[in-house]
Design an enzyme around this catalytic site. Structure first.
Site, PDB file in Angstrom:
ATOM      1  N   SER A 148       0.830  -1.197   0.000  1.00 25.36           N
ATOM      2  CA  SER A 148       0.000   0.000   0.000  1.00 25.36           C
ATOM      3  C   SER A 148       0.873   1.259   0.000  1.00 25.36           C
ATOM      4  CB  SER A 148      -0.955  -0.049   1.199  1.00 25.36           C
ATOM      5  OG  SER A 148      -1.956   0.930   1.095  1.00 25.36           O
ATOM      6  N   ASP A 227     -10.134  -5.552  -3.249  1.00 26.21           N
ATOM      7  CA  ASP A 227      -9.487  -4.524  -2.434  1.00 26.21           C
ATOM      8  C   ASP A 227     -10.391  -3.293  -2.375  1.00 26.21           C
ATOM      9  OD1 ASP A 227      -7.803  -2.336  -1.622  1.00 26.21           O
ATOM     10  OD2 ASP A 227      -6.045  -3.509  -2.205  1.00 26.21           O
ATOM     11  N   HIS A 260      -7.410  -5.897   0.886  1.00 22.01           N
ATOM     12  CA  HIS A 260      -6.194  -5.090   1.054  1.00 22.01           C
ATOM     13  C   HIS A 260      -5.330  -5.517   2.239  1.00 22.01           C
ATOM     14  CE1 HIS A 260      -4.040  -1.446  -0.118  1.00 22.01           C
ATOM     15  NE2 HIS A 260      -3.950  -1.064   1.147  1.00 22.01           N
TER      16      HIS A 260
END
Length: 282
Positions: A148, A227, A260
């Site tokens: 991320s 996600d 995620h």
């Protein structure tokens, strides 16, 4: 001087947390290190892992399940914190995506952030030199990966420092931060309103440059299709198009049903460490 905070036996090696006084940050910083069993008698290659928003130096070590794979390949794992702690900047803990836990791996130029929020210099220069000097690490066999915000950091740092990092990969990276709310908030706060000054911290901008370095072994990215941040924040298609136009080999794998979080990372961590091992352990 490194201060050992804690130590645990793990897959034949040792998982540690260190603290040290950082000159780049101007505050004490913490980082985690996994040394595989091979490090007890020789220097080993090392992978730097950059974590995402709200994470600490412990998140990856606890949640990713990476130590077993690292032990098999004889690779050390190093994970810094995601921001300074205790800087005392007004409002630095007011939101989860800016300030504490959200350093975005940039060197801030704007007050009051510029005094302590210098995560780019910390990761690339100080932390790297510290572990190479103090731990059994091969300084010329380094790779970098992240998740991320940390995926953004890994891609950007690798592209800016190809002579330092020989391999790179990412999980669900913020791949074009200039084009998403997270990136715009962080860059405007840390770097100011002139978007031109943001480009050296955007992987999609960097890989598109004619003078950009190339990772001939390829870049690996894994992205979950479920996600929750994919549509608005991550922009893997932008980075994919930039790599294609620039001739940078890229493997972008899209996985149905994965979100995620660290269940996603733990599922594919073995592939990422193997990707780096092909280069670092050759």
């Amino acid at each position: 001087m490194l201060e050992l905070v804690e130590e645990h036996a793990c897959h034949g090696g040792v998982q540690r947390i260190y603290r040290h006084d950082s000159l780049a940050i101007g505050l004490p910083m913490r980082f985690s290190v996994y040394l595989p069993p091979q490090a007890s008698h020789a220097r080993v290659p090392a992978l730097f892992y950059l974590a995402g928003l709200t994470s600490t130096e412990e998140t990856f070590a606890i949640k990713a399940g990476a130590q077993r794979c690292a032990a098999q390949h004889g690779i050390a794992l190093i994970a810094p914190d995601t921001s300074p702690r205790g800087a005392g900047v007004p409002g630095e803990s007011a939101s989860w995506d800016f300030g504490v836990g959200a350093g975005f791996y940039v060197d801030a130029t704007q007050e009051p952030w510029s005094k302590h929020y210098r995560m780019y210099s910390y990761v690339v220069d100080e932390l790297r030199e510290t572990v190479a000097a103090e731990l059994p690490i091969e300084r010329d066999k380094l790779g970098i990966f992240g998740h991320s915000m940390g995926g953004h950091g890994a891609l950007m740092i690798a592209l800016r420092n190809p002579g330092v990092y020989r391999s790179v990969s990412a999980f669900a990276p913020i791949a074009a931060p200039m084009r998403c709310p997270w990136g715009e908030k962080a860059f405007s706060g840390y770097l100011g309103g002139k978007r031109e000054t943001w480009k050296p911290y955007d992987a999609s901008e960097l890989v598109a440059r004619e003078d950009s370095a190339r990772f001939e072994a390829g870049i690996l990215i894994d992205q979950g299709s479920a996600d929750q941040f994919l549509a608005v924040q991550l922009n893997p298609d932008v980075f994919e198009a930039a790599c294609r136009a620039a001739g940078q080999p890229l493997t972008l794998r899209r996985h149905a049903g994965y979100d995620h979080g660290y269940y996603f990372i733990s599922t594919f961590i073995e592939d990422h460490i193997a990707h780096h091992a092909k280069v670092l352990c050759a």
